[in-house]
Structure formats: structure tokens, C-alpha cells
Design a protein around this motif. Structure first.
Motif, PDB file in Angstrom:
ATOM      1  N   ALA A  70       0.828  -1.210   0.000  1.00  0.00           N
ATOM      2  CA  ALA A  70       0.000   0.000   0.000  1.00  0.00           C
ATOM      3  C   ALA A  70       0.860   1.257   0.000  1.00  0.00           C
ATOM      4  CB  ALA A  70      -0.932   0.000   1.207  1.00  0.00           C
ATOM      5  N   LYS A  71       1.986   1.220   0.692  1.00  0.00           N
ATOM      6  CA  LYS A  71       2.846   2.399   0.794  1.00  0.00           C
ATOM      7  C   LYS A  71       3.857   2.509  -0.350  1.00  0.00           C
ATOM      8  CE  LYS A  71       2.269   2.910   5.729  1.00  0.00           C
ATOM      9  NZ  LYS A  71       2.802   2.622   7.060  1.00  0.00           N
ATOM     10  N   ASN A  72       3.972   1.455  -1.164  1.00  0.00           N
ATOM     11  CA  ASN A  72       4.895   1.446  -2.304  1.00  0.00           C
ATOM     12  C   ASN A  72       4.188   0.869  -3.527  1.00  0.00           C
ATOM     13  OD1 ASN A  72       7.620   2.143  -0.916  1.00  0.00           O
ATOM     14  ND2 ASN A  72       6.719   0.556   0.374  1.00  0.00           N
ATOM     15  N   PRO A  73       3.079   1.479  -3.942  1.00  0.00           N
ATOM     16  CA  PRO A  73       2.237   0.874  -4.986  1.00  0.00           C
ATOM     17  C   PRO A  73       2.917   0.746  -6.353  1.00  0.00           C
ATOM     18  CG  PRO A  73       1.541   3.120  -4.561  1.00  0.00           C
ATOM     19  CD  PRO A  73       2.558   2.776  -3.508  1.00  0.00           C
ATOM     20  N   ASP A  74       3.877   1.575  -6.650  1.00  0.00           N
ATOM     21  CA  ASP A  74       4.525   1.533  -7.957  1.00  0.00           C
ATOM     22  C   ASP A  74       5.897   0.854  -7.929  1.00  0.00           C
ATOM     23  OD1 ASP A  74       2.376   2.952  -9.105  1.00  0.00           O
ATOM     24  OD2 ASP A  74       3.234   4.846  -8.400  1.00  0.00           O
ATOM     25  N   ALA A  75       6.211   0.198  -6.830  1.00  0.00           N
ATOM     26  CA  ALA A  75       7.532  -0.407  -6.681  1.00  0.00           C
ATOM     27  C   ALA A  75       7.743  -1.540  -7.680  1.00  0.00           C
ATOM     28  CB  ALA A  75       7.694  -0.939  -5.257  1.00  0.00           C
ATOM     29  N   LYS A  76       8.875  -1.484  -8.368  1.00  0.00           N
ATOM     30  CA  LYS A  76       9.294  -2.603  -9.222  1.00  0.00           C
ATOM     31  C   LYS A  76      10.160  -3.483  -8.328  1.00  0.00           C
ATOM     32  CE  LYS A  76      10.473  -4.535 -13.349  1.00  0.00           C
ATOM     33  NZ  LYS A  76      10.760  -4.227 -14.708  1.00  0.00           N
ATOM     34  N   ILE A  77       9.664  -4.675  -8.016  1.00  0.00           N
ATOM     35  CA  ILE A  77      10.311  -5.535  -7.033  1.00  0.00           C
ATOM     36  C   ILE A  77      10.899  -6.769  -7.707  1.00  0.00           C
ATOM     37  CG2 ILE A  77      10.014  -6.831  -4.884  1.00  0.00           C
ATOM     38  CD1 ILE A  77       7.438  -5.128  -4.431  1.00  0.00           C
ATOM     39  N   TYR A  78      12.140  -7.075  -7.338  1.00  0.00           N
ATOM     40  CA  TYR A  78      12.777  -8.334  -7.703  1.00  0.00           C
ATOM     41  C   TYR A  78      12.795  -9.174  -6.444  1.00  0.00           C
ATOM     42  CZ  TYR A  78      14.072  -5.983 -11.941  1.00  0.00           C
ATOM     43  OH  TYR A  78      14.014  -5.296 -13.124  1.00  0.00           O
ATOM     44  N   TYR A  79      12.525 -10.466  -6.587  1.00  0.00           N
ATOM     45  CA  TYR A  79      12.396 -11.359  -5.452  1.00  0.00           C
ATOM     46  C   TYR A  79      13.567 -12.340  -5.462  1.00  0.00           C
ATOM     47  CZ  TYR A  79       7.766  -9.362  -5.741  1.00  0.00           C
ATOM     48  OH  TYR A  79       6.727  -8.470  -5.799  1.00  0.00           O
ATOM     49  N   ALA A  80      14.478 -12.210  -4.509  1.00  0.00           N
ATOM     50  CA  ALA A  80      15.636 -13.096  -4.426  1.00  0.00           C
ATOM     51  C   ALA A  80      15.220 -14.353  -3.671  1.00  0.00           C
ATOM     52  CB  ALA A  80      16.785 -12.392  -3.731  1.00  0.00           C
ATOM     53  N   LEU A 113       5.797 -15.268  -4.682  1.00  0.00           N
ATOM     54  CA  LEU A 113       6.667 -15.688  -5.790  1.00  0.00           C
ATOM     55  C   LEU A 113       5.841 -16.102  -7.005  1.00  0.00           C
ATOM     56  CD1 LEU A 113       9.274 -17.820  -3.803  1.00  0.00           C
ATOM     57  CD2 LEU A 113       9.430 -15.403  -4.471  1.00  0.00           C
ATOM     58  N   LYS A 114       4.790 -16.876  -6.769  1.00  0.00           N
ATOM     59  CA  LYS A 114       3.953 -17.374  -7.867  1.00  0.00           C
ATOM     60  C   LYS A 114       3.308 -16.225  -8.642  1.00  0.00           C
ATOM     61  CE  LYS A 114       0.347 -20.795  -8.814  1.00  0.00           C
ATOM     62  NZ  LYS A 114       0.858 -21.145 -10.095  1.00  0.00           N
ATOM     63  N   ALA A 115       2.988 -15.145  -7.959  1.00  0.00           N
ATOM     64  CA  ALA A 115       2.375 -13.988  -8.607  1.00  0.00           C
ATOM     65  C   ALA A 115       3.387 -13.157  -9.407  1.00  0.00           C
ATOM     66  CB  ALA A 115       1.688 -13.111  -7.566  1.00  0.00           C
ATOM     67  N   ASN A 116       4.685 -13.432  -9.246  1.00  0.00           N
ATOM     68  CA  ASN A 116       5.730 -12.617  -9.886  1.00  0.00           C
ATOM     69  C   ASN A 116       6.862 -13.477 -10.448  1.00  0.00           C
ATOM     70  OD1 ASN A 116       4.865  -9.767  -8.931  1.00  0.00           O
ATOM     71  ND2 ASN A 116       4.783 -11.031  -7.091  1.00  0.00           N
ATOM     72  N   PRO A 117       6.565 -14.505 -11.233  1.00  0.00           N
ATOM     73  CA  PRO A 117       7.607 -15.452 -11.653  1.00  0.00           C
ATOM     74  C   PRO A 117       8.743 -14.836 -12.468  1.00  0.00           C
ATOM     75  CG  PRO A 117       5.627 -15.766 -12.968  1.00  0.00           C
ATOM     76  CD  PRO A 117       5.276 -14.811 -11.861  1.00  0.00           C
ATOM     77  N   ASP A 118       8.461 -13.827 -13.264  1.00  0.00           N
ATOM     78  CA  ASP A 118       9.499 -13.250 -14.120  1.00  0.00           C
ATOM     79  C   ASP A 118      10.480 -12.364 -13.362  1.00  0.00           C
ATOM     80  OD1 ASP A 118       8.516 -14.564 -16.322  1.00  0.00           O
ATOM     81  OD2 ASP A 118       7.219 -12.895 -16.912  1.00  0.00           O
ATOM     82  N   ARG A 119      10.157 -12.020 -12.121  1.00  0.00           N
ATOM     83  CA  ARG A 119      11.069 -11.183 -11.336  1.00  0.00           C
ATOM     84  C   ARG A 119      11.648 -11.931 -10.139  1.00  0.00           C
ATOM     85  NH1 ARG A 119       7.855  -6.560  -9.973  1.00  0.00           N
ATOM     86  NH2 ARG A 119       6.151  -7.273 -11.234  1.00  0.00           N
ATOM     87  N   CYS A 120      11.573 -13.265 -10.181  1.00  0.00           N
ATOM     88  CA  CYS A 120      12.202 -14.093  -9.149  1.00  0.00           C
ATOM     89  C   CYS A 120      13.603 -14.456  -9.623  1.00  0.00           C
ATOM     90  CB  CYS A 120      11.386 -15.362  -8.903  1.00  0.00           C
ATOM     91  SG  CYS A 120       9.795 -15.048  -8.122  1.00  0.00           S
TER      92      CYS A 120
END
Length: 168
Positions: A70-80, A113-120
């Protein structure tokens, strides 16, 4: 100027978070902590590992994952994650991206992770190695992101105290 962000999802070990805080301070990176934490922010081990830098660190805390989103709605996140499909050095880290790491005992929840597979992204390891130490993993991935951003705003050359590099 590059302004990278490290996110720790429910970190459990104060010394790891302290070491990560010191790395973030040394690189001008913001640290984001998603609760619950396995320690108090005032914990001696946290401050000992982060040394005297903790008070100057750009640190943000969130009550949970939903609060962070909610506080970072536009964050582009990579998941290590050890479950990632891509090697960490193959990702293209934007100058304002977030790199998230999970708690020491369980990592990042699989539904995230499942919701963001291309950035894992993953750090390659041999055999059945479970994982690297959290603070080491943060340093590896963060410095790759910094390298890709030209080590923007960082000191790139050291100096000898008593001699010049050109002295014979």
C-alpha cells in the motif's frame, strides 16, 4: 542518481539485519523491514552488526506485506529466492527498484513468488545447498544492481595513507 531499495520480509536474526543495514548505509540504499521481526530494532546484536551506522540508515518499517504494498504501490520488485527461474545477474535492475529477500527460516512466501515469476531471481549454488547467509545474499545481489547502475554516487577509487600509487 540510483536509489536502490532492499526489502527484508520478516527477518529473524538481528546480526543479519545489522550487517545488511551496514551494507545499505555504505551504498546509499534504503532498507525496508516487513514485520513481524524476530527481534527488536533496539536489539544490541542488530546495532553491534550495523555498528554506528544504524542511526544514519534510511530504514522503513511496515506492519505486514499488505502495508508495504500500500505504501509502495509503484515499486518494481525483484524477489531473491532459491526458487527463482532466473539468475540474479541476468536481471536488469532499474535505479529505483526494490530487491526483496525472505526470512531466514522460510524465504519469501510462495504465493508472492507465484504472482511474480518473471522477477524471481536466484544466486547459483552447487548440489543441494539450501541457501547462503542472508546478509551475504543481499550483498551479492545489491552489488550487481549497483554495478548495472554504474556505481552511481559511490567512491570508486581508494588511496594509500602514506604512499602514492605512483611511488616506486
Amino acid at each position: 542518481m540510483a536509489k536502490l531499495n532492499i526489502v527484508l520480509y520478516e527477518p529473524e536474526i538481528p546480526a543479519n539485519t545489522g550487517n545488511i543495514g551496514r551494507t545499505c548505509y555504505a551504498t546509499g540504499t534504503s532498507l525496508h523491514l516487513i514485520e513481524p521481526l524476530g527481534f527488536s530494532i533496539s536489539d544490541k546484536a542488530l546495532k553491534r552488526a550495523g555498528m554506528d551506522y544504524w542511526k544514519d540508515l534510511d530504514v522503513h518499517t511496515y506492519v505486514n506485506w499488505e502495508d508495504f504494498c500500500a505504501k509502495n504501490p509503484d515499486a518494481k520488485i525483484y524477489y531473491a529466492t532459491t526458487k527463482g527461474r532466473h539468475v540474479y545477474s541476468d536481471a536488469n535492475y532499474e535505479s529505483d527498484c526494490f530487491i526483496m529477500f525472505g526470512k531466514e527460516s522460510a524465504g519469501i512466501p510462495e504465493e508472492i513468488l507465484k504472482a511474480n515469476p518473471d522477477r524471481c531471481v536466484r544466486i547459483p549454488m552447487i548440489g543441494e545447498t539450501r541457501s547462503l547467509n542472508l546478509s551475504n545474499s543481499v550483498a551479492i545481489v545489491l552489488y550487481e544492481a549497483l554495478r548495472q547502475n554504474g556505481f552511481d554516487h559511490m567512491k570508486l577509487e581508494g588511496q594509500l595513507h602514506r604512499l602514492s600509487w605512483d611511488d616506486e
